[in-house]
Design an enzyme around this catalytic site. Structure first.
Site, mmCIF file in Angstrom:
data_model
loop_
_atom_site.group_PDB
_atom_site.id
_atom_site.type_symbol
_atom_site.label_atom_id
_atom_site.label_comp_id
_atom_site.label_asym_id
_atom_site.label_seq_id
_atom_site.Cartn_x
_atom_site.Cartn_y
_atom_site.Cartn_z
ATOM 1 N N HIS A 13 -16.523 -53.176 -55.211
ATOM 2 C CA HIS A 13 -17.662 -52.270 -55.369
ATOM 3 C C HIS A 13 -17.177 -50.846 -55.134
ATOM 4 C CE1 HIS A 13 -20.490 -55.647 -55.441
ATOM 5 N NE2 HIS A 13 -19.688 -56.183 -54.541
ATOM 6 N N HIS A 191 -23.045 -62.398 -57.637
ATOM 7 C CA HIS A 191 -22.832 -62.856 -56.270
ATOM 8 C C HIS A 191 -23.703 -64.083 -56.032
ATOM 9 C CE1 HIS A 191 -21.033 -58.968 -55.905
ATOM 10 N NE2 HIS A 191 -20.924 -59.010 -54.590
ATOM 11 N N GLU A 194 -22.817 -66.658 -50.896
ATOM 12 C CA GLU A 194 -22.235 -65.922 -49.760
ATOM 13 C C GLU A 194 -23.123 -66.190 -48.551
ATOM 14 O OE1 GLU A 194 -20.947 -61.393 -48.425
ATOM 15 O OE2 GLU A 194 -22.393 -61.674 -50.046
ATOM 16 N N ASP A 272 -13.944 -56.760 -52.172
ATOM 17 C CA ASP A 272 -15.374 -56.517 -51.986
ATOM 18 C C ASP A 272 -15.650 -55.036 -51.706
ATOM 19 O OD1 ASP A 272 -18.032 -57.185 -51.909
ATOM 20 O OD2 ASP A 272 -17.921 -58.470 -50.155
ATOM 21 N N ASP A 273 -15.788 -54.662 -50.434
ATOM 22 C CA ASP A 273 -16.049 -53.277 -50.026
ATOM 23 C C ASP A 273 -14.968 -52.877 -49.021
ATOM 24 O OD1 ASP A 273 -18.985 -52.668 -51.120
ATOM 25 O OD2 ASP A 273 -18.942 -54.721 -50.355
#
Length: 338
Positions: A13, A191, A194, A272-273
């Site tokens: 992201h 997504h 999760e 991811d981040d």
């Protein structure tokens, strides 16, 4: 092996690459008052109890992105870091609704990102794909309207995704959005699994017709789903350090990555981040090497799974596999997996 291979990043992201230094610098430039007294104060808040606690900080920090150059600079800084980590291909997600909902014009946010991606290969040797991710905790009709607007204006992007708070927002809500994308030849990921249940993975496959799952850890709770994922070779873009920071698993040593490999699931490692979760894709790979003692053959499988899951044509896929071949030769061993 001590050196990192050529890497493919599939779960990234862009807004999650904003380092504290960038955030504080952009806030000063744009005259934005943030509640953080300093870089150190902001960094100290990067401890999360769950996904929502992360999202609260994430949404506060993106407020510093105001001008087209802010969005370009965000991408340039990510690309420089990715290049240093050995990334050769990156499929990056942009949360446009985060910006349009706070009054940033579409052409500013999208255009700034596009400006940087258009020179990524020339400047950094990284091919890219752009995925527009929709926020599942905002109205599906808003996502559909935004997607139609992007298509009508001829904006250049490659696919769509679905992210943000997963619990209580099943993929089924976004069937119309994904059907629009499918009709226009856009690639599709989402997504699922999760913090949401395995059923959300099944919905993403059956109702959204996704080609790839982001995360998917909780698929392991459903044996029939695991068998299907293996049989249909559905790619799972997992993010180990993210899973630890968001308490999906308590410690990296408990991550189910090896179990997923042993089942034959098409998993690969991503970040991811990364600014929030303690590591870019290369650091995620090192973390699982160290904590899970993956074998050279398992590592090669992870690398090749990422290449096979990428939204690229056959020629680029072959080039990426060839780079892995060369790296293996330079490390003194042939291929262990296909």
């Amino acid at each position: 092996m001590s050196t990192l291979p050529p890497l493919v990043e599939l779960h990234l992201h862009l807004e999650g690459t904003l380092e504290p230094e960038f955030i504080m610098r952009a806030a000063r430039k744009n005259g934005i008052d943030l509640p953080w007294a300093s870089v150190e104060d902001l960094r100290s808040r990067y401890e999360f109890s769950d996904l929502q606690s992360f999202l609260d900080l994430y949404y506060a920090n993106v407020s510093v992105l105001r001008e087209r150059e802010d969005f370009s600079q965000m991408v340039y800084e990510y690309l420089r870091r990715a290049q240093a980590g050995g990334v050769r291909h990156a499929e990056v997600s942009l949360d446009l609704q985060v910006h349009t909902s706070r009054g940033v014009p579409l052409e500013v946010a999208f255009g700034g990102v596009r400006d940087a991606l258009d020179v990524a290969e020339e400047r950094y040797g990284i091919t890219t794909r752009l995925i527009i991710s929709f926020l599942r905790d905002r109205p599906p009709a808003e996502a559909a309207d935004l997607l139609r607007r992007l298509i009508v204006t001829g904006a250049r992007f490659d696919g769509i995704g679905l992210d943000s708070a997963e619990a209580d927002y099943p993929p089924a809500l976004f069937t119309e959005v994904y059907e629009i994308a499918r009709q226009h030849g856009l690639r599709r990921t989402a997504h699922a699994g999760e913090e949401g249940p395995a059923e959300y993975v099944r919905q993403a496959l059956d109702l959204l017709h996704v080609e790839r799952i982001d995360h998917g850890n909780r698929s392991l709770e459903d044996d029939a789903l695991v068998q299907r994922l293996v049989r249909e070779r559905v790619p799972l873009a997992v993010c180990p350090l993210s899973n630890v920071r968001l308490r999906v698993v308590d410690v990296i040593e408990e991550h189910p990555l090896v179990r997923m490999l042993e089942h034959g699931m098409q998993v690969s490692v991503h970040s991811d981040d990364p600014a929030y979760f303690g590591g870019y894709v290369d650091e995620n790979l090192v973390a699982v090497r160290d904590a899970l003692a993956i074998t050279p053959a398992q590592e090669e499988t992870l690398l090749r799974n990422a290449v096979d899951a990428a939204f690229v044509d056959a020629d680029r896929r072959a080039e990426l596999h060839a780079e892995i071949d060369l790296w293996l030769e330079q490390c003194g061993r042939g291929t262990d997996a296909t």
